[in-house]
Design an enzyme around this catalytic site. Structure first.
Site, PDB file in Angstrom:
ATOM      1  N   ILE A 247       0.844  -1.205   0.000  1.00  0.00           N
ATOM      2  CA  ILE A 247       0.000   0.000   0.000  1.00  0.00           C
ATOM      3  C   ILE A 247       0.876   1.251   0.000  1.00  0.00           C
ATOM      4  CG2 ILE A 247      -1.915   1.199   1.149  1.00  0.00           C
ATOM      5  CD1 ILE A 247      -2.554  -1.556   2.487  1.00  0.00           C
TER       6      ILE A 247
ATOM      7  N   LEU B 211      13.083  -2.692   4.680  1.00  0.00           N
ATOM      8  CA  LEU B 211      13.148  -3.782   3.682  1.00  0.00           C
ATOM      9  C   LEU B 211      12.883  -5.154   4.299  1.00  0.00           C
ATOM     10  CD1 LEU B 211      16.156  -2.562   1.461  1.00  0.00           C
ATOM     11  CD2 LEU B 211      13.706  -2.102   1.198  1.00  0.00           C
TER      12      LEU B 211
ATOM     13  N   PHE C   7       2.832   3.584   7.433  1.00  0.00           N
ATOM     14  CA  PHE C   7       2.432   2.222   7.048  1.00  0.00           C
ATOM     15  C   PHE C   7       3.266   1.178   7.775  1.00  0.00           C
ATOM     16  CE2 PHE C   7      -0.410   3.127   3.607  1.00  0.00           C
ATOM     17  CZ  PHE C   7       0.070   4.240   2.945  1.00  0.00           C
TER      18      PHE C   7
ATOM     19  N   SER D  65      -7.130  -0.654  10.351  1.00  0.00           N
ATOM     20  CA  SER D  65      -7.742  -1.800   9.681  1.00  0.00           C
ATOM     21  C   SER D  65      -9.131  -2.065  10.228  1.00  0.00           C
ATOM     22  CB  SER D  65      -6.857  -3.033   9.921  1.00  0.00           C
ATOM     23  OG  SER D  65      -7.537  -4.198   9.532  1.00  0.00           O
TER      24      SER D  65
ATOM     25  N   TYR E 209      -1.990  -8.808  16.134  1.00  0.00           N
ATOM     26  CA  TYR E 209      -1.936  -7.835  15.025  1.00  0.00           C
ATOM     27  C   TYR E 209      -3.095  -6.849  15.161  1.00  0.00           C
ATOM     28  CZ  TYR E 209      -3.275  -5.824  10.600  1.00  0.00           C
ATOM     29  OH  TYR E 209      -3.685  -4.933   9.626  1.00  0.00           O
TER      30      TYR E 209
ATOM     31  N   LYS F  79      -3.341  -2.520  16.181  1.00  0.00           N
ATOM     32  CA  LYS F  79      -4.058  -1.449  15.468  1.00  0.00           C
ATOM     33  C   LYS F  79      -4.969  -0.705  16.442  1.00  0.00           C
ATOM     34  CE  LYS F  79      -2.212  -2.045  11.495  1.00  0.00           C
ATOM     35  NZ  LYS F  79      -1.253  -1.030  10.983  1.00  0.00           N
TER      36      LYS F  79
ATOM     37  N   ARG G 198     -16.023 -10.440   2.421  1.00  0.00           N
ATOM     38  CA  ARG G 198     -15.104  -9.338   2.689  1.00  0.00           C
ATOM     39  C   ARG G 198     -15.333  -8.218   1.674  1.00  0.00           C
ATOM     40  NH1 ARG G 198     -14.662 -12.184   6.357  1.00  0.00           N
ATOM     41  NH2 ARG G 198     -12.797 -13.006   7.434  1.00  0.00           N
TER      42      ARG G 198
HETATM   43  C1  WQD Z   1     -10.015 -13.216   3.203  1.00  0.00           C
HETATM   44  C2  WQD Z   1     -10.945 -14.406   3.150  1.00  0.00           C
HETATM   45  C3  WQD Z   1     -10.240 -16.276   4.490  1.00  0.00           C
HETATM   46  C4  WQD Z   1      -6.663 -17.231   2.163  1.00  0.00           C
HETATM   47  C5  WQD Z   1      -6.557  -9.779   6.879  1.00  0.00           C
HETATM   48  C6  WQD Z   1      -6.373  -8.786   8.003  1.00  0.00           C
HETATM   49  C7  WQD Z   1      -6.592  -7.397   7.479  1.00  0.00           C
HETATM   50  C8  WQD Z   1      -5.676  -7.170   6.331  1.00  0.00           C
HETATM   51  C9  WQD Z   1      -6.004  -8.180   5.217  1.00  0.00           C
HETATM   52  C10 WQD Z   1      -3.487  -6.329   6.677  1.00  0.00           C
HETATM   53  C11 WQD Z   1     -11.146 -15.059   4.526  1.00  0.00           C
HETATM   54  C12 WQD Z   1     -10.249 -16.632   2.997  1.00  0.00           C
HETATM   55  C13 WQD Z   1      -7.828 -16.618   2.617  1.00  0.00           C
HETATM   56  C14 WQD Z   1      -6.727 -18.554   1.663  1.00  0.00           C
HETATM   57  C15 WQD Z   1      -9.086 -18.580   2.070  1.00  0.00           C
HETATM   58  N1  WQD Z   1      -4.343  -7.327   6.753  1.00  0.00           N
HETATM   59  N2  WQD Z   1      -9.012 -17.287   2.564  1.00  0.00           N
HETATM   60  N3  WQD Z   1      -7.951 -19.188   1.637  1.00  0.00           N
HETATM   61  O1  WQD Z   1      -8.240 -12.266   6.930  1.00  0.00           O
HETATM   62  O2  WQD Z   1     -10.015 -10.826   5.770  1.00  0.00           O
HETATM   63  O3  WQD Z   1      -7.897  -9.769   6.483  1.00  0.00           O
HETATM   64  O4  WQD Z   1      -5.758  -9.473   5.769  1.00  0.00           O
HETATM   65  O5  WQD Z   1      -3.638  -5.227   6.248  1.00  0.00           O
HETATM   66  O6  WQD Z   1      -6.295  -6.479   8.514  1.00  0.00           O
HETATM   67  O7  WQD Z   1      -7.342  -9.024   8.998  1.00  0.00           O
HETATM   68  O8  WQD Z   1      -7.886 -11.351   4.576  1.00  0.00           O
HETATM   69  O9  WQD Z   1      -7.230 -12.371   2.435  1.00  0.00           O
HETATM   70  O10 WQD Z   1      -6.455 -13.469   4.604  1.00  0.00           O
HETATM   71  O11 WQD Z   1      -8.844 -13.632   3.909  1.00  0.00           O
HETATM   72  O12 WQD Z   1     -10.179 -19.195   2.043  1.00  0.00           O
HETATM   73  O13 WQD Z   1      -5.712 -19.186   1.243  1.00  0.00           O
HETATM   74  O14 WQD Z   1     -10.379 -15.408   2.315  1.00  0.00           O
HETATM   75  O15 WQD Z   1     -10.744 -17.363   5.248  1.00  0.00           O
HETATM   76  O16 WQD Z   1     -12.475 -15.515   4.607  1.00  0.00           O
HETATM   77  P1  WQD Z   1      -8.591 -11.146   6.006  1.00  0.00           P
HETATM   78  P2  WQD Z   1      -7.515 -12.736   3.849  1.00  0.00           P
END
Ligand code: WQD
Length: 338
Positions: free
Chosen positions: A12, A33, A81, A125, A150, A154, A231
Protein backbone atom coordinates in the site's frame (compact mmCIF):
# COMPACT_ATOMS: atom_id res chain seq x y z
CA UNK A 1 5.86 19.91 0.27
CA UNK A 2 7.84 17.13 1.87
CA UNK A 3 5.98 14.08 3.18
CA UNK A 4 7.43 11.08 4.98
CA UNK A 5 6.01 7.66 4.10
CA UNK A 6 7.10 4.93 6.51
CA UNK A 7 6.84 1.46 4.97
CA UNK A 8 6.80 3.29 1.64
CA UNK A 9 8.23 0.35 -0.33
CA UNK A 10 5.46 -1.97 0.82
CA UNK A 11 2.28 -2.88 -1.04
CA UNK A 12 0.00 0.00 0.00
CA UNK A 13 2.91 2.32 0.76
CA UNK A 14 4.39 2.17 -2.74
CA UNK A 15 1.02 2.82 -4.38
CA UNK A 16 0.51 5.79 -2.05
CA UNK A 17 3.96 7.19 -2.92
CA UNK A 18 2.92 7.18 -6.60
CA UNK A 19 -0.29 9.08 -5.86
CA UNK A 20 1.57 11.58 -3.62
CA UNK A 21 4.06 12.26 -6.40
CA UNK A 22 1.18 12.64 -8.86
CA UNK A 23 -0.08 15.41 -6.58
CA UNK A 24 3.34 17.11 -6.53
CA UNK A 25 4.51 16.09 -3.08
CA UNK A 26 8.21 15.50 -2.39
CA UNK A 27 8.30 12.03 -0.85
CA UNK A 28 10.81 10.63 1.62
CA UNK A 29 10.45 6.89 2.11
CA UNK A 30 11.56 5.11 5.25
CA UNK A 31 11.64 1.33 4.95
CA UNK A 32 13.72 -1.40 6.63
CA UNK A 33 13.15 -3.78 3.68
CA UNK A 34 11.90 -6.51 6.04
CA UNK A 35 8.90 -7.10 3.79
CA UNK A 36 9.87 -5.32 0.56
CA UNK A 37 12.83 -4.70 -1.77
CA UNK A 38 14.61 -1.61 -3.06
CA UNK A 39 13.58 -2.64 -6.61
CA UNK A 40 10.14 -1.27 -5.79
CA UNK A 41 11.76 2.17 -6.17
CA UNK A 42 12.39 1.36 -9.85
CA UNK A 43 8.72 0.56 -10.27
CA UNK A 44 7.73 3.90 -8.74
CA UNK A 45 10.16 5.79 -11.00
CA UNK A 46 8.86 3.88 -14.03
CA UNK A 47 5.40 5.27 -13.28
CA UNK A 48 6.11 8.83 -12.15
CA UNK A 49 9.59 9.53 -13.48
CA UNK A 50 10.46 10.91 -10.04
CA UNK A 51 12.75 9.01 -7.67
CA UNK A 52 11.67 9.48 -4.06
CA UNK A 53 14.31 9.93 -1.38
CA UNK A 54 14.73 6.52 0.27
CA UNK A 55 16.33 5.93 3.65
CA UNK A 56 16.79 2.32 4.79
CA UNK A 57 16.04 2.66 8.45
CA UNK A 58 14.58 0.50 11.21
CA UNK A 59 12.04 2.52 13.17
CA UNK A 60 12.62 0.24 16.16
CA UNK A 61 15.91 2.11 16.68
CA UNK A 62 14.84 5.22 18.57
CA UNK A 63 18.10 7.08 17.94
CA UNK A 64 17.79 6.47 14.20
CA UNK A 65 14.28 7.92 14.24
CA UNK A 66 15.47 10.98 16.19
CA UNK A 67 18.36 11.48 13.80
CA UNK A 68 16.06 11.17 10.76
CA UNK A 69 13.68 13.88 11.96
CA UNK A 70 16.60 16.17 12.85
CA UNK A 71 17.76 15.91 9.26
CA UNK A 72 14.26 16.20 7.81
CA UNK A 73 12.80 18.98 9.96
CA UNK A 74 10.72 20.48 7.11
CA UNK A 75 8.21 17.66 6.94
CA UNK A 76 4.54 18.59 6.29
CA UNK A 77 3.12 15.19 7.15
CA UNK A 78 3.78 11.56 7.90
CA UNK A 79 1.88 8.61 6.46
CA UNK A 80 2.67 5.65 8.68
CA UNK A 81 2.43 2.22 7.05
CA UNK A 82 5.46 0.55 8.64
CA UNK A 83 4.17 -2.45 10.62
CA UNK A 84 3.98 -6.21 10.57
CA UNK A 85 0.60 -7.29 9.24
CA UNK A 86 0.14 -11.06 9.15
CA UNK A 87 -2.73 -11.99 11.45
CA UNK A 88 -1.74 -15.63 11.89
CA UNK A 89 1.96 -14.86 12.37
CA UNK A 90 1.12 -12.36 15.12
CA UNK A 91 -0.52 -15.09 17.23
CA UNK A 92 2.76 -17.02 17.44
CA UNK A 93 5.00 -13.91 17.75
CA UNK A 94 3.08 -11.41 19.88
CA UNK A 95 6.12 -9.57 21.32
CA UNK A 96 7.68 -8.97 17.91
CA UNK A 97 4.33 -7.55 16.77
CA UNK A 98 3.97 -5.27 19.81
CA UNK A 99 7.57 -4.13 19.45
CA UNK A 100 7.47 -3.56 15.70
CA UNK A 101 4.01 -2.06 15.48
CA UNK A 102 3.91 0.02 18.66
CA UNK A 103 7.48 1.06 19.56
CA UNK A 104 7.95 2.37 16.02
CA UNK A 105 4.67 4.30 16.21
CA UNK A 106 5.67 5.83 19.57
CA UNK A 107 9.14 6.87 18.35
CA UNK A 108 7.67 8.61 15.29
CA UNK A 109 5.00 10.35 17.37
CA UNK A 110 7.63 11.51 19.88
CA UNK A 111 9.33 13.38 17.03
CA UNK A 112 6.05 14.85 15.80
CA UNK A 113 4.94 16.06 19.25
CA UNK A 114 7.95 18.41 19.25
CA UNK A 115 6.63 20.20 16.18
CA UNK A 116 4.37 23.23 15.90
CA UNK A 117 2.28 21.45 13.27
CA UNK A 118 2.17 17.72 12.72
CA UNK A 119 -0.12 15.89 10.30
CA UNK A 120 -0.29 12.14 10.77
CA UNK A 121 -2.09 9.52 8.68
CA UNK A 122 -2.33 6.10 10.32
CA UNK A 123 -2.72 2.81 8.52
CA UNK A 124 -5.44 1.08 10.52
CA UNK A 125 -7.74 -1.80 9.68
CA UNK A 126 -11.35 -2.97 9.77
CA UNK A 127 -9.95 -5.73 11.94
CA UNK A 128 -10.53 -3.39 14.91
CA UNK A 129 -14.27 -4.07 14.56
CA UNK A 130 -13.88 -7.83 15.00
CA UNK A 131 -17.18 -9.39 13.89
CA UNK A 132 -19.35 -6.27 13.78
CA UNK A 133 -22.99 -6.65 14.83
CA UNK A 134 -24.48 -5.08 11.72
CA UNK A 135 -23.46 -4.76 8.08
CA UNK A 136 -22.32 -2.58 6.42
CA UNK A 137 -19.87 -1.40 9.09
CA UNK A 138 -19.73 2.32 9.87
CA UNK A 139 -17.13 4.20 11.91
CA UNK A 140 -19.37 4.19 15.00
CA UNK A 141 -19.50 0.40 15.03
CA UNK A 142 -18.04 -0.87 18.28
CA UNK A 143 -14.32 -1.55 18.43
CA UNK A 144 -14.39 -5.09 19.81
CA UNK A 145 -11.80 -7.16 21.59
CA UNK A 146 -9.05 -7.92 19.08
CA UNK A 147 -8.93 -11.46 17.69
CA UNK A 148 -5.12 -11.34 17.25
CA UNK A 149 -2.07 -9.42 18.49
CA UNK A 150 -1.94 -7.83 15.02
CA UNK A 151 -5.47 -6.51 15.43
CA UNK A 152 -4.65 -5.40 18.97
CA UNK A 153 -1.69 -3.35 17.77
CA UNK A 154 -4.06 -1.45 15.47
CA UNK A 155 -6.49 -0.80 18.32
CA UNK A 156 -3.76 0.27 20.74
CA UNK A 157 -2.14 2.35 17.99
CA UNK A 158 -5.39 4.27 17.49
CA UNK A 159 -5.61 4.88 21.25
CA UNK A 160 -2.00 6.11 21.46
CA UNK A 161 -2.61 8.55 18.61
CA UNK A 162 -5.83 9.80 20.20
CA UNK A 163 -4.13 10.41 23.55
CA UNK A 164 -1.11 12.27 22.19
CA UNK A 165 -3.25 14.38 19.85
CA UNK A 166 -5.09 15.79 22.89
CA UNK A 167 -1.90 17.30 24.32
CA UNK A 168 0.12 18.17 21.25
CA UNK A 169 -0.10 19.80 17.84
CA UNK A 170 -0.56 16.39 16.23
CA UNK A 171 -3.64 16.13 13.99
CA UNK A 172 -4.40 12.63 12.79
CA UNK A 173 -6.62 10.68 10.45
CA UNK A 174 -7.06 6.94 11.11
CA UNK A 175 -7.82 5.03 7.93
CA UNK A 176 -9.48 1.66 8.55
CA UNK A 177 -8.82 -0.44 5.45
CA UNK A 178 -10.98 -3.33 4.45
CA UNK A 179 -9.22 -5.81 2.16
CA UNK A 180 -6.64 -4.19 -0.16
CA UNK A 181 -5.98 -6.09 -3.42
CA UNK A 182 -4.74 -5.48 -6.96
CA UNK A 183 -1.88 -3.55 -8.57
CA UNK A 184 -1.25 -0.24 -10.36
CA UNK A 185 -2.60 -0.46 -13.95
CA UNK A 186 0.95 -0.01 -15.31
CA UNK A 187 1.88 -3.23 -13.42
CA UNK A 188 5.17 -1.61 -12.43
CA UNK A 189 4.25 -2.10 -8.77
CA UNK A 190 1.99 -4.57 -6.97
CA UNK A 191 1.76 -6.96 -4.06
CA UNK A 192 4.91 -8.96 -3.30
CA UNK A 193 3.99 -11.35 -0.49
CA UNK A 194 7.03 -13.00 1.11
CA UNK A 195 6.74 -16.79 1.41
CA UNK A 196 3.37 -18.48 1.27
CA UNK A 197 0.69 -15.78 0.88
CA UNK A 198 -1.66 -15.47 3.85
CA UNK A 199 -4.21 -13.45 1.90
CA UNK A 200 -6.81 -14.75 -0.55
CA UNK A 201 -6.08 -12.87 -3.77
CA UNK A 202 -2.30 -13.39 -3.92
CA UNK A 203 -2.88 -17.07 -3.14
CA UNK A 204 -5.37 -17.26 -6.01
CA UNK A 205 -2.98 -15.65 -8.50
CA UNK A 206 -0.04 -17.80 -7.34
CA UNK A 207 -2.21 -20.91 -7.72
CA UNK A 208 -3.33 -19.82 -11.19
CA UNK A 209 0.27 -19.24 -12.28
CA UNK A 210 1.27 -22.69 -10.99
CA UNK A 211 3.29 -21.67 -7.93
CA UNK A 212 0.75 -23.31 -5.59
CA UNK A 213 -1.02 -26.63 -6.13
CA UNK A 214 -4.50 -25.55 -5.16
CA UNK A 215 -6.29 -22.94 -3.10
CA UNK A 216 -7.61 -24.00 0.30
CA UNK A 217 -10.99 -22.40 0.94
CA UNK A 218 -11.18 -21.99 4.70
CA UNK A 219 -14.70 -23.18 5.41
CA UNK A 220 -18.02 -23.14 3.58
CA UNK A 221 -20.41 -23.52 6.49
CA UNK A 222 -20.58 -19.89 7.56
CA UNK A 223 -24.02 -18.22 7.83
CA UNK A 224 -23.65 -16.56 4.40
CA UNK A 225 -25.48 -17.20 1.09
CA UNK A 226 -22.84 -19.62 -0.22
CA UNK A 227 -21.33 -20.55 3.15
CA UNK A 228 -17.98 -18.79 2.60
CA UNK A 229 -16.76 -15.61 4.32
CA UNK A 230 -17.63 -12.20 2.97
CA UNK A 231 -15.10 -9.34 2.69
CA UNK A 232 -14.87 -5.89 1.07
CA UNK A 233 -12.05 -6.09 -1.49
CA UNK A 234 -10.78 -2.61 -2.36
CA UNK A 235 -8.36 -1.78 -5.19
CA UNK A 236 -5.04 -0.63 -3.72
CA UNK A 237 -4.95 2.43 -6.02
CA UNK A 238 -8.33 3.62 -4.70
CA UNK A 239 -6.94 3.10 -1.20
CA UNK A 240 -3.76 5.04 -2.06
CA UNK A 241 -5.73 7.99 -3.40
CA UNK A 242 -7.70 8.19 -0.15
CA UNK A 243 -4.43 8.66 1.77
CA UNK A 244 -3.48 11.70 -0.33
CA UNK A 245 -6.93 13.21 0.16
CA UNK A 246 -6.75 12.61 3.91
CA UNK A 247 -3.29 14.21 4.13
CA UNK A 248 -4.42 17.23 2.12
CA UNK A 249 -7.40 17.57 4.49
CA UNK A 250 -5.01 17.94 7.44
CA UNK A 251 -2.52 20.18 5.61
CA UNK A 252 -5.39 22.48 4.59
CA UNK A 253 -6.71 22.36 8.18
CA UNK A 254 -10.09 21.11 7.02
CA UNK A 255 -10.29 18.48 9.73
CA UNK A 256 -13.07 19.17 12.26
CA UNK A 257 -11.54 17.02 15.00
CA UNK A 258 -7.98 16.43 16.15
CA UNK A 259 -8.43 12.76 15.24
CA UNK A 260 -10.79 11.63 12.49
CA UNK A 261 -11.64 8.06 11.49
CA UNK A 262 -12.65 6.78 8.05
CA UNK A 263 -13.53 3.33 6.75
CA UNK A 264 -11.97 2.68 3.35
CA UNK A 265 -13.82 0.05 1.35
CA UNK A 266 -16.01 -0.28 -1.72
CA UNK A 267 -19.17 -0.91 0.29
CA UNK A 268 -19.62 -4.19 -1.59
CA UNK A 269 -19.21 -7.56 0.13
CA UNK A 270 -17.91 -10.53 -1.87
CA UNK A 271 -17.68 -14.14 -0.68
CA UNK A 272 -14.58 -16.29 -1.19
CA UNK A 273 -16.40 -18.34 -3.84
CA UNK A 274 -17.54 -15.15 -5.59
CA UNK A 275 -13.92 -13.99 -5.75
CA UNK A 276 -12.84 -17.35 -7.15
CA UNK A 277 -15.59 -17.29 -9.79
CA UNK A 278 -14.76 -13.68 -10.68
CA UNK A 279 -11.13 -14.70 -11.18
CA UNK A 280 -12.10 -17.69 -13.36
CA UNK A 281 -14.43 -15.54 -15.50
CA UNK A 282 -11.81 -12.78 -15.93
CA UNK A 283 -8.83 -15.07 -16.58
CA UNK A 284 -10.61 -17.89 -18.43
CA UNK A 285 -8.70 -20.29 -16.15
CA UNK A 286 -10.22 -22.93 -13.90
CA UNK A 287 -8.89 -22.45 -10.39
CA UNK A 288 -8.10 -25.67 -8.48
CA UNK A 289 -9.42 -25.34 -4.95
CA UNK A 290 -10.77 -27.43 -2.13
CA UNK A 291 -12.92 -26.66 0.86
CA UNK A 292 -11.08 -27.27 4.14
CA UNK A 293 -11.71 -26.41 7.80
CA UNK A 294 -12.35 -22.79 8.70
CA UNK A 295 -9.32 -20.69 9.74
CA UNK A 296 -8.85 -19.75 13.39
CA UNK A 297 -9.77 -16.12 13.99
CA UNK A 298 -11.66 -15.52 10.74
CA UNK A 299 -14.85 -13.50 11.01
CA UNK A 300 -17.93 -14.30 8.90
CA UNK A 301 -18.53 -10.99 7.22
CA UNK A 302 -17.07 -7.47 6.93
CA UNK A 303 -17.89 -4.80 4.39
CA UNK A 304 -17.83 -1.03 4.74
CA UNK A 305 -20.45 1.66 5.02
CA UNK A 306 -18.55 4.22 2.92
CA UNK A 307 -20.87 7.21 3.47
CA UNK A 308 -18.48 9.10 5.75
CA UNK A 309 -15.48 8.87 3.41
CA UNK A 310 -17.72 9.63 0.41
CA UNK A 311 -19.32 12.73 1.92
CA UNK A 312 -16.61 14.15 4.19
CA UNK A 313 -13.42 13.14 2.38
CA UNK A 314 -15.09 13.42 -1.01
CA UNK A 315 -13.52 10.06 -1.86
CA UNK A 316 -15.21 7.01 -3.39
CA UNK A 317 -13.67 3.77 -4.68
CA UNK A 318 -13.71 3.94 -8.48
CA UNK A 319 -12.55 0.41 -9.30
CA UNK A 320 -14.54 -2.79 -8.75
CA UNK A 321 -13.66 -6.35 -7.75
CA UNK A 322 -13.17 -7.57 -11.33
CA UNK A 323 -10.82 -4.69 -12.18
CA UNK A 324 -8.83 -5.29 -9.01
CA UNK A 325 -8.52 -9.03 -9.63
CA UNK A 326 -7.58 -8.40 -13.26
CA UNK A 327 -4.74 -6.09 -12.18
CA UNK A 328 -3.56 -8.61 -9.57
CA UNK A 329 -3.49 -11.35 -12.21
CA UNK A 330 -1.59 -9.17 -14.73
CA UNK A 331 0.94 -8.30 -12.01
CA UNK A 332 1.42 -11.96 -11.03
CA UNK A 333 2.08 -12.89 -14.67
CA UNK A 334 4.59 -10.07 -15.03
CA UNK A 335 6.45 -10.89 -11.80
CA UNK A 336 6.71 -14.60 -12.69
CA UNK A 337 7.80 -13.82 -16.24
CA UNK A 338 10.89 -11.93 -14.95
C1 WQD B 1 -10.01 -13.22 3.20
C2 WQD B 1 -10.94 -14.41 3.15
C3 WQD B 1 -10.24 -16.28 4.49
C4 WQD B 1 -6.66 -17.23 2.16
C5 WQD B 1 -6.56 -9.78 6.88
C6 WQD B 1 -6.37 -8.79 8.00
C7 WQD B 1 -6.59 -7.40 7.48
C8 WQD B 1 -5.68 -7.17 6.33
C9 WQD B 1 -6.00 -8.18 5.22
C10 WQD B 1 -3.49 -6.33 6.68
C11 WQD B 1 -11.15 -15.06 4.53
C12 WQD B 1 -10.25 -16.63 3.00
C13 WQD B 1 -7.83 -16.62 2.62
C14 WQD B 1 -6.73 -18.55 1.66
C15 WQD B 1 -9.09 -18.58 2.07
N1 WQD B 1 -4.34 -7.33 6.75
N2 WQD B 1 -9.01 -17.29 2.56
N3 WQD B 1 -7.95 -19.19 1.64
O1 WQD B 1 -8.24 -12.27 6.93
O2 WQD B 1 -10.02 -10.83 5.77
O3 WQD B 1 -7.90 -9.77 6.48
O4 WQD B 1 -5.76 -9.47 5.77
O5 WQD B 1 -3.64 -5.23 6.25
O6 WQD B 1 -6.29 -6.48 8.51
O7 WQD B 1 -7.34 -9.02 9.00
O8 WQD B 1 -7.89 -11.35 4.58
O9 WQD B 1 -7.23 -12.37 2.44
O10 WQD B 1 -6.45 -13.47 4.60
O11 WQD B 1 -8.84 -13.63 3.91
O12 WQD B 1 -10.18 -19.20 2.04
O13 WQD B 1 -5.71 -19.19 1.24
O14 WQD B 1 -10.38 -15.41 2.32
O15 WQD B 1 -10.74 -17.36 5.25
O16 WQD B 1 -12.47 -15.51 4.61
P1 WQD B 1 -8.59 -11.15 6.01
P2 WQD B 1 -7.52 -12.74 3.85
Amino acid sequence: MKVVVTGGLGFIGSHTVVELQNEGFEVVIIDNLSNSTAEVLDGIVAITGVKPIFEKLDLREKSAVQDFFKRHNDVHGVIHFAASKAVGESVGNPLSYYENNLNTLIYVLQELEKKEVANFIFSSSCTVYGQAETMPINENSAVQEAMSPYGNTKQIGEEIITDISKVSAINAILLRYFNPIGAHHSINIGELPTGVPQNLVPFITQTAIGLRQELMVYGDDYPTPDGTCIRDYIHVVDLAKAHVIALQRLINKNNVEKVEVFNLGTGVGSSVLEVIHAFEKMSGKKLPYKIVASREGDITSAYANTDKANTILGWKAALNLEEAIDSAWKWEQKVRAL
